[in-house]
Design a protein around this motif. Structure first.
Motif, PDB file in Angstrom:
ATOM      1  N   TYR A 193      -0.436 164.797  88.818  1.00 62.38           N
ATOM      2  CA  TYR A 193       0.891 163.671  88.287  1.00 62.38           C
ATOM      3  C   TYR A 193       1.091 163.227  89.918  1.00 62.38           C
ATOM      4  O   TYR A 193       1.274 163.848  90.824  1.00 62.38           O
ATOM      5  CB  TYR A 193       1.828 164.625  87.895  1.00 62.38           C
ATOM      6  CG  TYR A 193       3.291 163.293  87.450  1.00 62.38           C
ATOM      7  CD1 TYR A 193       2.948 163.392  86.203  1.00 62.38           C
ATOM      8  CD2 TYR A 193       3.593 162.914  88.558  1.00 62.38           C
ATOM      9  CE1 TYR A 193       4.123 161.804  85.874  1.00 62.38           C
ATOM     10  CE2 TYR A 193       4.461 161.652  88.271  1.00 62.38           C
ATOM     11  CZ  TYR A 193       4.633 161.049  86.709  1.00 62.38           C
ATOM     12  OH  TYR A 193       5.474 160.617  86.628  1.00 62.38           O
ATOM     13  N   LEU A 211      13.584 162.629  78.513  1.00 61.05           N
ATOM     14  CA  LEU A 211      13.531 162.071  78.885  1.00 61.05           C
ATOM     15  C   LEU A 211      13.489 160.536  77.986  1.00 61.05           C
ATOM     16  O   LEU A 211      12.294 160.258  77.938  1.00 61.05           O
ATOM     17  CB  LEU A 211      13.016 161.277  80.545  1.00 61.05           C
ATOM     18  CG  LEU A 211      13.006 162.292  81.354  1.00 61.05           C
ATOM     19  CD1 LEU A 211      12.387 162.032  82.498  1.00 61.05           C
ATOM     20  CD2 LEU A 211      14.240 162.890  81.928  1.00 61.05           C
ATOM     21  N   SER A 271      12.160 158.381  87.085  1.00 60.46           N
ATOM     22  CA  SER A 271      10.652 158.135  88.406  1.00 60.46           C
ATOM     23  C   SER A 271      10.877 159.566  88.712  1.00 60.46           C
ATOM     24  O   SER A 271       9.775 160.924  88.882  1.00 60.46           O
ATOM     25  CB  SER A 271      10.601 157.286  88.972  1.00 60.46           C
ATOM     26  OG  SER A 271       9.180 157.640  89.856  1.00 60.46           O
ATOM     27  N   LEU A 306      11.920 157.489  78.409  1.00 57.38           N
ATOM     28  CA  LEU A 306      11.716 156.422  78.619  1.00 57.38           C
ATOM     29  C   LEU A 306      10.515 155.910  77.368  1.00 57.38           C
ATOM     30  O   LEU A 306       9.872 156.808  76.757  1.00 57.38           O
ATOM     31  CB  LEU A 306      10.333 157.659  79.160  1.00 57.38           C
ATOM     32  CG  LEU A 306      11.100 157.780  80.877  1.00 57.38           C
ATOM     33  CD1 LEU A 306      10.478 157.758  82.016  1.00 57.38           C
ATOM     34  CD2 LEU A 306      11.090 156.645  81.288  1.00 57.38           C
ATOM     35  N   GLN A 339      10.313 162.577  86.334  1.00 58.15           N
ATOM     36  CA  GLN A 339       9.405 162.926  85.282  1.00 58.15           C
ATOM     37  C   GLN A 339       8.686 163.803  86.361  1.00 58.15           C
ATOM     38  O   GLN A 339       7.878 164.464  86.162  1.00 58.15           O
ATOM     39  CB  GLN A 339       8.735 161.750  84.974  1.00 58.15           C
ATOM     40  CG  GLN A 339       7.364 161.828  83.816  1.00 58.15           C
ATOM     41  CD  GLN A 339       7.288 160.538  83.222  1.00 58.15           C
ATOM     42  OE1 GLN A 339       6.420 159.629  84.168  1.00 58.15           O
ATOM     43  NE2 GLN A 339       7.007 159.959  82.120  1.00 58.15           N
ATOM     44  N   CYS A 354       9.148 167.525  87.060  1.00 60.54           N
ATOM     45  CA  CYS A 354       9.059 167.965  85.547  1.00 60.54           C
ATOM     46  C   CYS A 354       7.967 168.391  84.915  1.00 60.54           C
ATOM     47  O   CYS A 354       7.643 169.262  84.643  1.00 60.54           O
ATOM     48  CB  CYS A 354       9.740 167.363  84.748  1.00 60.54           C
ATOM     49  SG  CYS A 354      11.783 167.484  83.854  1.00 60.54           S
ATOM     50  N   CYS A 355       6.973 168.012  85.455  1.00 58.01           N
ATOM     51  CA  CYS A 355       5.466 167.700  85.237  1.00 58.01           C
ATOM     52  C   CYS A 355       4.309 168.521  87.113  1.00 58.01           C
ATOM     53  O   CYS A 355       3.620 168.308  87.089  1.00 58.01           O
ATOM     54  CB  CYS A 355       4.840 166.411  85.244  1.00 58.01           C
ATOM     55  SG  CYS A 355       5.263 165.531  83.793  1.00 58.01           S
ATOM     56  N   ASP A 390       1.079 158.482  87.258  1.00 55.64           N
ATOM     57  CA  ASP A 390       2.156 157.060  86.506  1.00 55.64           C
ATOM     58  C   ASP A 390       2.954 156.036  86.817  1.00 55.64           C
ATOM     59  O   ASP A 390       3.767 156.446  88.171  1.00 55.64           O
ATOM     60  CB  ASP A 390       2.907 158.197  85.362  1.00 55.64           C
ATOM     61  CG  ASP A 390       2.030 159.309  84.746  1.00 55.64           C
ATOM     62  OD1 ASP A 390       2.835 159.527  83.857  1.00 55.64           O
ATOM     63  OD2 ASP A 390       1.755 160.378  85.473  1.00 55.64           O
ATOM     64  N   TRP A 443       5.493 153.237  82.118  1.00 54.58           N
ATOM     65  CA  TRP A 443       7.054 154.083  80.822  1.00 54.58           C
ATOM     66  C   TRP A 443       7.527 152.919  81.690  1.00 54.58           C
ATOM     67  O   TRP A 443       8.043 153.108  82.813  1.00 54.58           O
ATOM     68  CB  TRP A 443       6.868 155.554  81.377  1.00 54.58           C
ATOM     69  CG  TRP A 443       6.100 156.605  81.573  1.00 54.58           C
ATOM     70  CD1 TRP A 443       4.972 156.803  82.136  1.00 54.58           C
ATOM     71  CD2 TRP A 443       6.108 157.394  80.405  1.00 54.58           C
ATOM     72  NE1 TRP A 443       4.595 157.949  81.992  1.00 54.58           N
ATOM     73  CE2 TRP A 443       4.907 158.334  80.823  1.00 54.58           C
ATOM     74  CE3 TRP A 443       6.288 157.677  78.904  1.00 54.58           C
ATOM     75  CZ2 TRP A 443       4.108 159.147  80.147  1.00 54.58           C
ATOM     76  CZ3 TRP A 443       5.872 158.068  78.235  1.00 54.58           C
ATOM     77  CH2 TRP A 443       4.881 159.080  78.528  1.00 54.58           C
ATOM     78  N   VAL A 498       7.110 154.792  86.636  1.00 49.99           N
ATOM     79  CA  VAL A 498       8.424 154.346  85.856  1.00 49.99           C
ATOM     80  C   VAL A 498       8.686 153.727  86.182  1.00 49.99           C
ATOM     81  O   VAL A 498       9.220 153.105  87.239  1.00 49.99           O
ATOM     82  CB  VAL A 498       9.084 155.515  86.347  1.00 49.99           C
ATOM     83  CG1 VAL A 498      10.519 155.941  85.224  1.00 49.99           C
ATOM     84  CG2 VAL A 498       7.920 157.133  85.405  1.00 49.99           C
ATOM     85  N   ALA A 504       9.731 166.401  80.603  1.00 56.08           N
ATOM     86  CA  ALA A 504       9.534 165.464  80.784  1.00 56.08           C
ATOM     87  C   ALA A 504       9.446 164.323  79.172  1.00 56.08           C
ATOM     88  O   ALA A 504      10.099 163.424  79.201  1.00 56.08           O
ATOM     89  CB  ALA A 504       8.366 164.655  81.184  1.00 56.08           C
ATOM     90  N   SER A 505       9.116 165.148  78.225  1.00 51.32           N
ATOM     91  CA  SER A 505       9.608 164.578  77.370  1.00 51.32           C
ATOM     92  C   SER A 505      10.768 164.587  76.198  1.00 51.32           C
ATOM     93  O   SER A 505      11.009 163.133  75.904  1.00 51.32           O
ATOM     94  CB  SER A 505       8.604 165.378  75.668  1.00 51.32           C
ATOM     95  OG  SER A 505       8.782 166.469  75.449  1.00 51.32           O
TER      96      SER A 505
END
Length: 293
Positions: free
Chosen positions: A23, A289, A46, A291, A49, A52-53, A193, A222, A195, A286-287
């Motif tokens: 990520y 959030l 941003s 987004l 995420q 978190c990842c 990714d 996102w 954001v 992160a799920s």
């Protein structure tokens, strides 16, 4: 599209960075004024995420539009992020330091026949949501004419699935277009990714067309909620009162501002005070959030 070896090396490096890190996210403000709370909310999303990842988060400064840049804004952007604790990985990336790279890609696109010269003005295209292809089939000339250079447009297939029309990759004033620089940077730095705010969803068709022309896979996109003022208008950098200056003058500390931003995103109750580490511990996944892809 056939790329010179030095451009292929950039793409290979980006691919390796993606594979190594899993990520890689970024925040990419323009140094045209202070960061308002809408910018800071996007930066927070941003950053959250990415962390978190278990990924990396980079700061890129989109400073190509030099007439609009404010010299003091570059340091101010960094100091505001650091004041909140939004630390980035590595050194800030300045697009202005990468002009040679963008121009190399432009030259490669031109040699491949993938761009054409366009002399349509904004007035010519008024009312057109998608470029109608006016200059595609004519020789508009690449040099000066009537004291103007042409813009350069990507020759996008007529029935492409993205519905972008022919994307501007170099502006008529000679500046590299935002869409091209952004796509090249995401590929070169292995960004997985992106954001950003919901207002930038309209940029997706043009960017997807560029990735397709380069034969490259785009990152995941996102989009998060925007902030509006009391009149229902989206915050902009013209709203200087929306920056952190007023918050500091009112005696607010980072814990207060982070709580305010997180509450606006529905992550914590209104009035919560907390650090970024505490917020990250609360979010975890992160799920959760706000987004959408």
């Amino acid at each position: 599209m056939r790329c010179p070896n030095h451009l292929l090396l950039q793409l290979d490096q980006g691919h390796r960075l993606r594979e190594r890190s899993g990520y890689r996210g970024r925040f990419a403000p323009s140094p045209t004024g202070v960061l308002h709370f809408g910018n800071l909310q996007t930066a927070l999303l941003s950053w959250l995420q990415a962390r978190c990842c278990g990924g990396e988060w980079f700061l890129r400064i989109d400073d190509l539009d030099t007439p609009r840049n404010r010299p003091e804004s570059l340091l101010r952007i960094q100091s505001d992020l650091l004041w909140l604790g939004l630390h980035w990985d590595g050194q800030p990336i300045l697009q202005s330091s990468r002009l040679g790279i963008y121009n190399s890609w432009l030259s490669s696109l031109r040699r491949s026949g993938l761009v054409f010269a366009c002399r349509c003005s904004r007035r010519d295209l008024a009312g057109e949501s998608i470029y109608p292809g006016t200059c595609r089939a004519i020789d508009a000339g690449w040099g000066w004419r009537a004291q103007r250079l042409p813009s350069w447009r990507l020759r996008v297939p007529e029935h492409n699935p993205f519905g972008s029309g022919d994307v501007v990759v170099r502006r008529a004033d000679g500046f590299i277009a935002y869409q091209l620089a952004t796509v090249i940077d995401e590929l070169s730095f292995g960004i997985t990714d992106v954001v950003r705010g919901n207002d930038l969803q309209d940029a997706l068709p043009a960017q997807r067309s560029l990735y397709a022309a380069l034969g490259q896979k785009p990152p995941r996109f996102w989009h998060g909620p925007l902030l509006y003022d009391d009149d229902g208008q989206k915050l902009s950098k013209r709203e200087s009162s929306a920056g952190l200056d007023v918050a500091r003058l009112n005696g607010e500390d980072p814990a207060h501002v982070i709580g305010q931003l997180a509450a606006g995103l529905g992550l914590v109750p209104m009035g919560t005070r907390l650090s970024l580490d505490e917020l990250l511990s609360d979010v975890r996944d992160a799920s959760t959030l706000p987004l959408n892809s």
